[in-house]
Scaffold this motif. Structure first.
Motif, PDB file in Angstrom:
ATOM      1  N   TYR A 322      64.732  81.162 -22.453  1.00  0.00           N
ATOM      2  CA  TYR A 322      64.817  80.524 -21.177  1.00  0.00           C
ATOM      3  C   TYR A 322      66.350  80.279 -21.074  1.00  0.00           C
ATOM      4  CZ  TYR A 322      60.488  80.297 -18.485  1.00  0.00           C
ATOM      5  OH  TYR A 322      59.502  80.501 -17.687  1.00  0.00           O
ATOM      6  N   ARG A 323      67.073  79.989 -22.340  1.00  0.00           N
ATOM      7  CA  ARG A 323      68.401  79.279 -22.435  1.00  0.00           C
ATOM      8  C   ARG A 323      69.400  80.552 -22.328  1.00  0.00           C
ATOM      9  NH1 ARG A 323      71.681  77.780 -26.406  1.00  0.00           N
ATOM     10  NH2 ARG A 323      69.865  78.315 -27.993  1.00  0.00           N
ATOM     11  N   THR A 324      68.916  81.503 -23.108  1.00  0.00           N
ATOM     12  CA  THR A 324      70.047  82.364 -23.501  1.00  0.00           C
ATOM     13  C   THR A 324      69.947  83.993 -22.899  1.00  0.00           C
ATOM     14  OG1 THR A 324      69.080  83.207 -25.533  1.00  0.00           O
ATOM     15  CG2 THR A 324      70.443  81.340 -25.711  1.00  0.00           C
ATOM     16  N   ARG A 325      68.775  84.263 -22.437  1.00  0.00           N
ATOM     17  CA  ARG A 325      68.303  85.817 -22.194  1.00  0.00           C
ATOM     18  C   ARG A 325      67.983  85.985 -20.698  1.00  0.00           C
ATOM     19  NH1 ARG A 325      68.096  88.570 -27.007  1.00  0.00           N
ATOM     20  NH2 ARG A 325      68.373  90.377 -25.502  1.00  0.00           N
ATOM     21  N   LEU A 326      68.347  84.913 -19.567  1.00  0.00           N
ATOM     22  CA  LEU A 326      68.204  84.907 -18.164  1.00  0.00           C
ATOM     23  C   LEU A 326      69.472  85.159 -17.560  1.00  0.00           C
ATOM     24  CD1 LEU A 326      65.271  82.297 -17.881  1.00  0.00           C
ATOM     25  CD2 LEU A 326      65.100  84.882 -18.318  1.00  0.00           C
ATOM     26  N   ASP A 327      69.644  85.927 -16.723  1.00  0.00           N
ATOM     27  CA  ASP A 327      70.850  86.400 -15.741  1.00  0.00           C
ATOM     28  C   ASP A 327      70.616  85.729 -14.368  1.00  0.00           C
ATOM     29  OD1 ASP A 327      72.876  87.231 -14.214  1.00  0.00           O
ATOM     30  OD2 ASP A 327      72.989  89.282 -15.017  1.00  0.00           O
ATOM     31  N   ILE A 328      71.387  84.765 -14.135  1.00  0.00           N
ATOM     32  CA  ILE A 328      70.902  83.996 -12.619  1.00  0.00           C
ATOM     33  C   ILE A 328      71.747  84.318 -11.780  1.00  0.00           C
ATOM     34  CG2 ILE A 328      69.737  82.201 -14.009  1.00  0.00           C
ATOM     35  CD1 ILE A 328      72.343  80.471 -13.785  1.00  0.00           C
ATOM     36  N   ALA A 329      72.630  85.391 -11.934  1.00  0.00           N
ATOM     37  CA  ALA A 329      73.658  85.901 -10.771  1.00  0.00           C
ATOM     38  C   ALA A 329      73.003  85.867  -9.519  1.00  0.00           C
ATOM     39  CB  ALA A 329      74.364  87.023 -11.263  1.00  0.00           C
ATOM     40  N   ASN A 330      71.641  86.620  -9.479  1.00  0.00           N
ATOM     41  CA  ASN A 330      71.005  86.962  -8.161  1.00  0.00           C
ATOM     42  C   ASN A 330      69.946  86.143  -7.845  1.00  0.00           C
ATOM     43  OD1 ASN A 330      71.738  90.136  -7.423  1.00  0.00           O
ATOM     44  ND2 ASN A 330      71.687  89.891  -9.863  1.00  0.00           N
ATOM     45  N   HIS A 331      69.966  84.833  -8.578  1.00  0.00           N
ATOM     46  CA  HIS A 331      69.164  83.619  -8.236  1.00  0.00           C
ATOM     47  C   HIS A 331      69.940  82.951  -6.927  1.00  0.00           C
ATOM     48  CE1 HIS A 331      66.792  80.362  -7.908  1.00  0.00           C
ATOM     49  NE2 HIS A 331      67.261  79.362  -8.902  1.00  0.00           N
ATOM     50  N   THR A 332      69.417  83.084  -5.822  1.00  0.00           N
ATOM     51  CA  THR A 332      70.388  82.514  -4.730  1.00  0.00           C
ATOM     52  C   THR A 332      69.412  81.374  -4.267  1.00  0.00           C
ATOM     53  OG1 THR A 332      69.233  83.938  -3.169  1.00  0.00           O
ATOM     54  CG2 THR A 332      71.391  84.690  -4.149  1.00  0.00           C
ATOM     55  N   GLY A 333      68.598  80.800  -4.978  1.00  0.00           N
ATOM     56  CA  GLY A 333      67.710  79.628  -4.417  1.00  0.00           C
ATOM     57  C   GLY A 333      66.423  79.990  -3.818  1.00  0.00           C
ATOM     58  N   ASN A 334      65.692  79.011  -3.292  1.00  0.00           N
ATOM     59  CA  ASN A 334      64.340  79.585  -2.744  1.00  0.00           C
ATOM     60  C   ASN A 334      64.517  80.173  -1.376  1.00  0.00           C
ATOM     61  OD1 ASN A 334      61.907  78.672  -3.626  1.00  0.00           O
ATOM     62  ND2 ASN A 334      62.694  76.510  -3.678  1.00  0.00           N
ATOM     63  N   LYS A 335      63.309  81.065  -1.180  1.00  0.00           N
ATOM     64  CA  LYS A 335      63.321  81.534   0.248  1.00  0.00           C
ATOM     65  C   LYS A 335      63.260  80.518   1.275  1.00  0.00           C
ATOM     66  CE  LYS A 335      58.445  81.843  -0.349  1.00  0.00           C
ATOM     67  NZ  LYS A 335      57.104  82.780  -0.413  1.00  0.00           N
ATOM     68  N   SER A 336      64.136  81.107   2.615  1.00  0.00           N
ATOM     69  CA  SER A 336      64.257  79.786   3.554  1.00  0.00           C
ATOM     70  C   SER A 336      63.184  80.027   4.434  1.00  0.00           C
ATOM     71  CB  SER A 336      65.543  80.198   4.125  1.00  0.00           C
ATOM     72  OG  SER A 336      65.665  81.516   4.907  1.00  0.00           O
ATOM     73  N   LEU A 337      63.025  79.038   5.511  1.00  0.00           N
ATOM     74  CA  LEU A 337      61.962  79.003   6.256  1.00  0.00           C
ATOM     75  C   LEU A 337      62.145  80.210   7.342  1.00  0.00           C
ATOM     76  CD1 LEU A 337      61.901  75.451   7.641  1.00  0.00           C
ATOM     77  CD2 LEU A 337      60.106  76.707   6.475  1.00  0.00           C
ATOM     78  N   LYS A 338      63.218  80.807   7.776  1.00  0.00           N
ATOM     79  CA  LYS A 338      63.560  81.943   8.445  1.00  0.00           C
ATOM     80  C   LYS A 338      63.320  83.210   7.843  1.00  0.00           C
ATOM     81  CE  LYS A 338      66.062  79.441  11.930  1.00  0.00           C
ATOM     82  NZ  LYS A 338      67.259  79.377  12.557  1.00  0.00           N
ATOM     83  N   GLN A 339      63.387  83.170   6.274  1.00  0.00           N
ATOM     84  CA  GLN A 339      63.430  84.523   5.757  1.00  0.00           C
ATOM     85  C   GLN A 339      62.038  85.232   5.638  1.00  0.00           C
ATOM     86  OE1 GLN A 339      64.008  84.768   1.375  1.00  0.00           O
ATOM     87  NE2 GLN A 339      66.058  85.323   1.625  1.00  0.00           N
ATOM     88  N   LYS A 340      61.886  86.623   5.941  1.00  0.00           N
ATOM     89  CA  LYS A 340      60.687  87.245   5.761  1.00  0.00           C
ATOM     90  C   LYS A 340      60.944  88.243   4.581  1.00  0.00           C
ATOM     91  CE  LYS A 340      59.999  87.053  10.892  1.00  0.00           C
ATOM     92  NZ  LYS A 340      61.104  86.262  11.180  1.00  0.00           N
ATOM     93  N   THR A 341      59.595  88.667   3.991  1.00  0.00           N
ATOM     94  CA  THR A 341      59.457  89.545   3.159  1.00  0.00           C
ATOM     95  C   THR A 341      60.384  90.829   3.190  1.00  0.00           C
ATOM     96  OG1 THR A 341      57.201  88.826   2.740  1.00  0.00           O
ATOM     97  CG2 THR A 341      57.913  90.692   1.414  1.00  0.00           C
ATOM     98  N   ILE A 342      60.367  91.453   4.492  1.00  0.00           N
ATOM     99  CA  ILE A 342      61.411  92.342   4.825  1.00  0.00           C
ATOM    100  C   ILE A 342      62.577  92.400   4.170  1.00  0.00           C
ATOM    101  CG2 ILE A 342      61.622  91.759   7.112  1.00  0.00           C
ATOM    102  CD1 ILE A 342      61.782  94.780   7.881  1.00  0.00           C
ATOM    103  N   GLN A 343      63.218  91.142   4.378  1.00  0.00           N
ATOM    104  CA  GLN A 343      64.762  90.921   3.806  1.00  0.00           C
ATOM    105  C   GLN A 343      64.695  91.006   2.552  1.00  0.00           C
ATOM    106  OE1 GLN A 343      64.457  87.418   6.237  1.00  0.00           O
ATOM    107  NE2 GLN A 343      66.292  87.960   7.398  1.00  0.00           N
ATOM    108  N   ARG A 344      63.729  90.555   1.662  1.00  0.00           N
ATOM    109  CA  ARG A 344      63.812  90.548   0.392  1.00  0.00           C
ATOM    110  C   ARG A 344      63.481  91.782  -0.237  1.00  0.00           C
ATOM    111  NH1 ARG A 344      60.847  86.154   1.363  1.00  0.00           N
ATOM    112  NH2 ARG A 344      59.196  86.562  -0.141  1.00  0.00           N
ATOM    113  N   GLN A 345      62.672  92.509   0.498  1.00  0.00           N
ATOM    114  CA  GLN A 345      62.239  94.046   0.046  1.00  0.00           C
ATOM    115  C   GLN A 345      63.648  94.602   0.147  1.00  0.00           C
ATOM    116  OE1 GLN A 345      58.973  95.376   2.338  1.00  0.00           O
ATOM    117  NE2 GLN A 345      57.494  94.774   1.055  1.00  0.00           N
ATOM    118  N   GLU A 346      64.262  94.736   1.419  1.00  0.00           N
ATOM    119  CA  GLU A 346      65.510  95.518   1.414  1.00  0.00           C
ATOM    120  C   GLU A 346      66.518  95.111   0.482  1.00  0.00           C
ATOM    121  OE1 GLU A 346      66.377  94.576   5.513  1.00  0.00           O
ATOM    122  OE2 GLU A 346      64.760  96.124   6.332  1.00  0.00           O
TER     123      GLU A 346
END
Length: 436
Positions: A322-346
Motif C-alpha cells: 500500500y505504501r510503495t506499489r500504488l501509482d496515484i497519478a490517476n486518482h482524482t478523488g471521488n466521483k462527483s454528484l453529476k458524474q455518470k458512469t459513461i464519463q468514467r468508461q470513456e
C-alpha cells in the motif's frame, strides 16, 4: 593517493572550534527566555480572565459542585479550587475535546456527503451499445488485451447480500458496533467497504490458482497475439508477468486494490519497484451506495484496512505494498454528484489505448464490468457478460478494439465477443457460476 580535500561547512560564528559550547548555551538561554516570557504572558492573561466578575461567578458556582470537588480531591488532594486552577483545567479539557473533534470531523463530514450522494447521484448512465459494422482486421484498427479481475467478497456484500434475510439484521448490528469503534480511524466497514474474511480467502485462492498454472507463451511473440488465439496458460503467464509487458490497474476502492495486491503478490515481489498498480477514479464502482465511495482523498495513498494489516505472514507485506506499489497519478478523488458512469468508461478507454503494454490487468467491480460489456459488445449480443456479474475474484480476458476514425466520424469501440475467455471463476447466474 592523496586524501581528497573536503570543504568544511560554514558554521555560525562561535560554533566551530572552541566557541561552540558558548554559542549553544546562548541559544538555549534565548529559547528558555522566550518560553518563560510566553508562559508569564499566558498566566497573566488567564489570571485577569479569572478575576473578571462574570467569569469569577461561573467558576465559583462550578467549584461548589460535588463532582468538581470530587475531581479536585482526586487530582489536587483537596476539594477547594482556586479560580485560576479551575479555569486552566476547563481550557485544557476544551483543547482535548477540540482535538478529538478535529480528528474525526473530516470523516463525519464525508459521511454526511455520502448521504447526499445516495439521494442526489445520477451515476447510472452508461455508453449506449451499437450494431455498427466492425472489421477487426481493418488497417489502422487498434487492439488491446484486457483482463478483468473482480474483487473478493466485501464486508458490505457479507452484511447485506449474503445468507438468509433473517440473519442480516444481526450482522448489521454487529457491524454497527465495529463501525463505532472505527470512528476515529480512516477505516470503515460501510464506506469504501474492505474485503471480508471470505473475500481475503478468495483472493488467496486466486493467488494459488495463478501460481499453480503451467508456463505459457512458450514461443517467441506468443504474448503479442490476441486473447482469441491464446490458451489459459498463456493468459496466466502474461498476468504473472512471465511473458510480455502488462500493466496492473485498479479502482480506487480498497476491496479492489487489496484483491489485486494479494492475488498478484508473487508478481509484485519479483518485479522491479516501478511495476506499480495504477489507481484510477475512472474504475470506481457505479451506484449510489456508500460502499462505492472512497475514504481516500485525491492524490493520497489509501490506508490499508486494519484487518489486512494484521494478516499473519502477509500483514507487513500488505502495508508495504500500500505504501510503495500504488501509482496515484490517476486518482482524482471521488466521483462527483453529476458524474455518470459513461464519463468514467470513456476516460478509462482513452487511457487504455494510450498505453504501450501488451495487456491491461484491471481489478474492479461487478457492476462496472458488466456495464462495460453492455456498452461495448454489439447491441444485438446476448452474451452472458451483459446480463450477469463476474463471480468474486473471477478472471475474464478479452480483446478490445478501436477502429480508425474516417470522414469526420468517431471511431467505433468494440469488444470481440468470440474473444471473451473465462480464465478463473465465471459469471453469476442465480447464485451459480455459468460458463458462456
Amino acid at each position: 593517493m592523496e586524501a581528497e580535500l573536503v570543504a568544511e561547512p560554514a558554521f555560525p560564528d562561535g560554533v566551530n572550534g572552541t566557541g561552540g559550547p558558548a554559542y549553544l548555551e546562548q541559544l538555549m538561554s534565548a529559547s528558555r527566555l522566550g518560553l518563560d516570557t510566553a508562559w508569564i504572558w499566558m498566566e497573566e492573561s488567564l489570571r485577569a480572565a479569572a478575576t473578571h466578575p462574570s467569569v469569577d461567578r461561573v467558576l465559583k458556582e462550578a467549584a461548589a459542585s460535588p463532582s468538581v470537588k470530587a475531581f479536585g480531591m482526586m487530582v489536587l488532594g483537596r476539594e477547594e479550587w482556586l479560580p485560576l486552577e479551575l479555569l486552566m483545567v476547563i481550557l485544557a479539557l476544551l483543547v482535548i475535546v477540540y482535538s478529538i473533534l478535529i480528528s474525526f470531523i473530516a470523516k463525519a463530514r464525508f459521511a454526511l456527503w455520502a448521504l447526499f450522494y445516495f439521494f442526489l447521484s445520477a451515476d447510472k448512465k452508461t455508453t449506449k451499445p451499437t450494431d455498427a459494422p466492425f472489421d477487426f482486421k481493418a488497417p489502422g484498427c487498434k487492439r488491446v488485451k484486457i483482463v478483468f479481475i473482480r474483487h473478493g467478497e466485501s464486508e458490505w456484500n457479507y452484511i447485506f447480500n449474503k445468507g438468509p434475510v433473517l440473519v442480516r439484521p444481526f450482522r448489521l448490528a454487529v457491524a454497527l458496533v465495529k463501525e463505532a469503534l472505527m470512528f476515529f480511524r480512516q477505516d470503515s466497514l460501510f464506506i469504501d467497504s474492505p474485503l471480508s474474511s471470505t473475500g481475503i480467502q478468495q483472493a488467496w485462492d486466486l493467488l494459488t490458482f495463478l501460481a499453480s498454472q503451467p508456463s505459457g507463451c512458450l514461443e517467441d511473440g506468443d504474448h503479442l497475439r490476441p486473447i482469441e488465439q491464446l490458451e489459459d496458460a498463456d493468459i496466466v503467464s502474461i498476468i504473472r508477468h512471465d511473458a510480455g509487458n502488462s500493466i496492473m490497474a485498479s479502482s480506487i476502492l480498497r476491496r479492489a486494490i487489496s484483491t489485486g495486491l494479494i492475488s498478484l503478490s508473487p508478481r509484485i515481489l519479483k518485479t522491479t519497484p516501478d511495476d506499480k498498480m495504477v489507481l484510477m477514479t475512472s474504475l470506481q464502482e457505479m451506484g449510489r451506495n456508500i460502499d462505492t465511495l472512497t475514504l481516500t482523498p485525491k492524490g493520497k495513498l489509501p490506508v490499508v484496512p486494519a484487518v489486512e494489516a494484521g494478516l499473519r505472514h502477509m500483514g507487513d507485506v500488505m502495508v508495504d505494498f500500500y505504501r510503495t506499489r500504488l501509482d496515484i497519478a490517476n486518482h482524482t478523488g471521488n466521483k462527483s454528484l453529476k458524474q455518470k458512469t459513461i464519463q468514467r468508461q470513456e476516460e478509462f478507454v482513452r487511457w487504455a489505448f494510450k498505453q504501450k503494454a501488451d495487456c491491461l490487468i484491471v481489478c474492479g467491480h461487478s457492476g462496472w464490468f458488466r456495464d462495460f460489456f453492455k456498452s461495448y459488445l454489439p447491441k444485438a449480443s446476448v452474451h452472458v457478460a451483459k446480463k450477469s456479474k463476474i463471480v468474486n475474484c473471477g478472471v475474464i480476458a478479452f480483446d478490445f478494439y478501436k477502429s480508425e476514425a474516417r470522414g469526420g466520424s468517431l471511431p467505433v469501440l468494440r469488444i470481440s465477443e468470440k474473444s471473451i475467455r473465462e480464465v478463473y471463476g465465471g459469471f453469476e447466474l442465480k447464485g451459480k457460476s455459468k460458463k458462456s
